[in-house]
Scaffold this active site. Structure first.
Site, mmCIF file in Angstrom:
data_model
loop_
_atom_site.group_PDB
_atom_site.id
_atom_site.type_symbol
_atom_site.label_atom_id
_atom_site.label_comp_id
_atom_site.label_asym_id
_atom_site.label_seq_id
_atom_site.Cartn_x
_atom_site.Cartn_y
_atom_site.Cartn_z
ATOM 1 N N ASP A 136 70.312 -2.188 -65.244
ATOM 2 C CA ASP A 136 71.582 -2.179 -66.233
ATOM 3 C C ASP A 136 72.713 -2.732 -65.592
ATOM 4 O O ASP A 136 73.320 -2.766 -64.482
ATOM 5 C CB ASP A 136 71.729 -0.642 -66.283
ATOM 6 C CG ASP A 136 72.844 -0.016 -67.250
ATOM 7 O OD1 ASP A 136 73.443 -0.859 -67.647
ATOM 8 O OD2 ASP A 136 72.820 1.091 -67.453
ATOM 9 N N ASN A 149 71.681 0.732 -75.681
ATOM 10 C CA ASN A 149 71.635 0.042 -76.851
ATOM 11 C C ASN A 149 72.602 -1.037 -77.076
ATOM 12 O O ASN A 149 72.842 -1.410 -78.235
ATOM 13 C CB ASN A 149 71.090 0.653 -78.197
ATOM 14 C CG ASN A 149 70.617 -0.127 -79.132
ATOM 15 O OD1 ASN A 149 70.680 -0.060 -80.494
ATOM 16 N ND2 ASN A 149 69.940 -1.339 -78.779
ATOM 17 N N CYS A 185 73.513 -3.703 -74.237
ATOM 18 C CA CYS A 185 73.561 -4.713 -73.230
ATOM 19 C C CYS A 185 71.953 -5.185 -73.238
ATOM 20 O O CYS A 185 71.745 -6.277 -73.614
ATOM 21 C CB CYS A 185 73.671 -4.039 -71.769
ATOM 22 S SG CYS A 185 75.625 -3.910 -71.760
ATOM 23 N N ARG A 186 71.142 -4.453 -72.668
ATOM 24 C CA ARG A 186 69.667 -5.059 -72.413
ATOM 25 C C ARG A 186 68.641 -5.263 -73.735
ATOM 26 O O ARG A 186 68.264 -6.199 -73.988
ATOM 27 C CB ARG A 186 69.002 -4.207 -71.233
ATOM 28 C CG ARG A 186 69.518 -4.237 -69.981
ATOM 29 C CD ARG A 186 69.014 -3.191 -69.017
ATOM 30 N NE ARG A 186 69.645 -1.829 -69.363
ATOM 31 C CZ ARG A 186 69.013 -0.637 -68.966
ATOM 32 N NH1 ARG A 186 68.339 -0.827 -68.087
ATOM 33 N NH2 ARG A 186 69.503 0.395 -69.208
ATOM 34 N N SER A 187 68.526 -3.952 -74.400
ATOM 35 C CA SER A 187 67.773 -4.036 -75.349
ATOM 36 C C SER A 187 68.131 -5.110 -76.573
ATOM 37 O O SER A 187 67.468 -5.548 -77.312
ATOM 38 C CB SER A 187 67.229 -2.782 -75.893
ATOM 39 O OG SER A 187 68.293 -2.012 -76.577
ATOM 40 N N CYS A 190 66.656 0.590 -74.443
ATOM 41 C CA CYS A 190 67.465 0.843 -73.281
ATOM 42 C C CYS A 190 67.992 2.096 -73.260
ATOM 43 O O CYS A 190 67.966 2.987 -74.268
ATOM 44 C CB CYS A 190 68.300 -0.281 -72.920
ATOM 45 S SG CYS A 190 69.642 -0.502 -73.971
HETATM 46 P P1 4NP Z 1 72.192 -0.618 -71.861
HETATM 47 O O1 4NP Z 1 73.359 -0.476 -70.606
HETATM 48 O O2 4NP Z 1 71.337 0.626 -71.660
HETATM 49 O O3 4NP Z 1 71.516 -1.982 -71.130
HETATM 50 O O4 4NP Z 1 72.768 -0.939 -73.300
HETATM 51 C C1 4NP Z 1 74.306 0.558 -70.778
HETATM 52 C C2 4NP Z 1 75.387 0.711 -71.702
HETATM 53 C C3 4NP Z 1 76.102 1.763 -71.592
HETATM 54 C C4 4NP Z 1 75.843 2.969 -71.052
HETATM 55 C C5 4NP Z 1 74.831 3.037 -69.999
HETATM 56 C C6 4NP Z 1 73.874 1.578 -70.025
HETATM 57 N N1 4NP Z 1 76.823 3.988 -70.930
HETATM 58 O O5 4NP Z 1 76.498 5.043 -70.262
HETATM 59 O O6 4NP Z 1 77.786 3.987 -71.858
#
Ligand code: 4NP
Length: 154
Positions: free
Chosen positions: A122, A11, A13-15, A8
Site C-alpha cells: 500500500d 480503491n 491507489c493500487r486497484s 485493494c
Molecule cells: P489503496 O490505498 O488500498 O491502494 O487504495 C489506500 C488508500 C486509502 C486508505 C488505505 C489504503 N485509507 O485508509 O484511507
C-alpha cells in the site's frame, strides 16, 4: 470475454492503477476484456484516485482521472470471472465475504507476475518511490495475467 475486478483497500491507489494498466496492455494486445476495480473499505467511495497515483501513472501513459472509487459488493462474486487482490489482507477479506456458490477465481494479482513479491504494498502513507514501485509491480502482473489468459484461450 473475461471479466476482471481488481480489489485493494481504498480503491484509490493500487486497484485503479491496476485497472488502467491492464486496460491499456489488453488493448495493445488486441484483447477484449471487461475491467473494473473496487475497495474492501468504503472510506473513499465516489472519490477519484489519489492525485499522486493519477500523476505517476499518467507519466507512463495510463489515464486514471475519470475513475471513481466504489466498495466491493456481493454481486461482484457473480459478475466477474476473476477477483484479483492486491495483498493477502484484501484476499482474505474477499474469501471471508465470498458466497459459497461463487464461481469466480479469487487470486493474488502478483501470483501471475514474474516478480518475487507476492503482495502489492500500500503506497498511501509513503513517498513517490512507493508509487513508482507499485506501478512496476502492477505492470509485471498485467503482462503475466495477459499471458495466462492467452494460454487459457489456447
Ligand atoms: P489503496 O490505498 O488500498 O491502494 O487504495 C489506500 C488508500 C486509502 C486508505 C488505505 C489504503 N485509507 O485508509 O484511507
Amino acid at each position: 470475454m473475461s471479466r476482471i475486478l481488481f480489489v485493494c483497500l481504498g480503491n484509490i491507489c493500487r486497484s485503479p492503477a491496476a485497472e488502467g494498466i491492464l486496460r491499456k496492455k489488453a488493448k495493445d494486445r488486441g484483447l477484449d476484456l471487461y475491467i473494473e476495480s473496487a475497495g474492501t473499505g468504503g472510506w473513499h467511495v465516489g472519490d477519484p484516485p489519489d492525485a499522486r497515483m493519477i500523476k505517476t501513472a499518467g507519466k507512463r501513459g495510463y489515464k486514471l482521472d475519470h475513475l471513481r472509487a466504489r466498495q466491493v459488493e456481493l454481486s461482484d462474486f457473480y459478475t466477474f470471472d476473476y477477483l484479483l487482490a492486491m495483498d493477502l489482507s484484501n484476499q482474505g477479506d474477499l474469501l471471508a465475504m465470498a458466497p459459497p456458490n461463487r464461481e469466480c477465481d479469487i487470486r493474488l494479482f502478483l501470483d501471475f507476475a514474474s516478480s518475487s513479491e507476492r503482495e502489492t504494498p500500500d503506497p498511501y502513507y509513503g513517498g513517490d518511490a512507493g508509487f513508482e514501485h507499485v506501478l512496476n509491480l502492477l505492470e509485471q502482473g498485467a503482462e503475466g495475467f495477459l499471458d495466462h489468459l492467452e494460454d487459457e484461450s489456447g
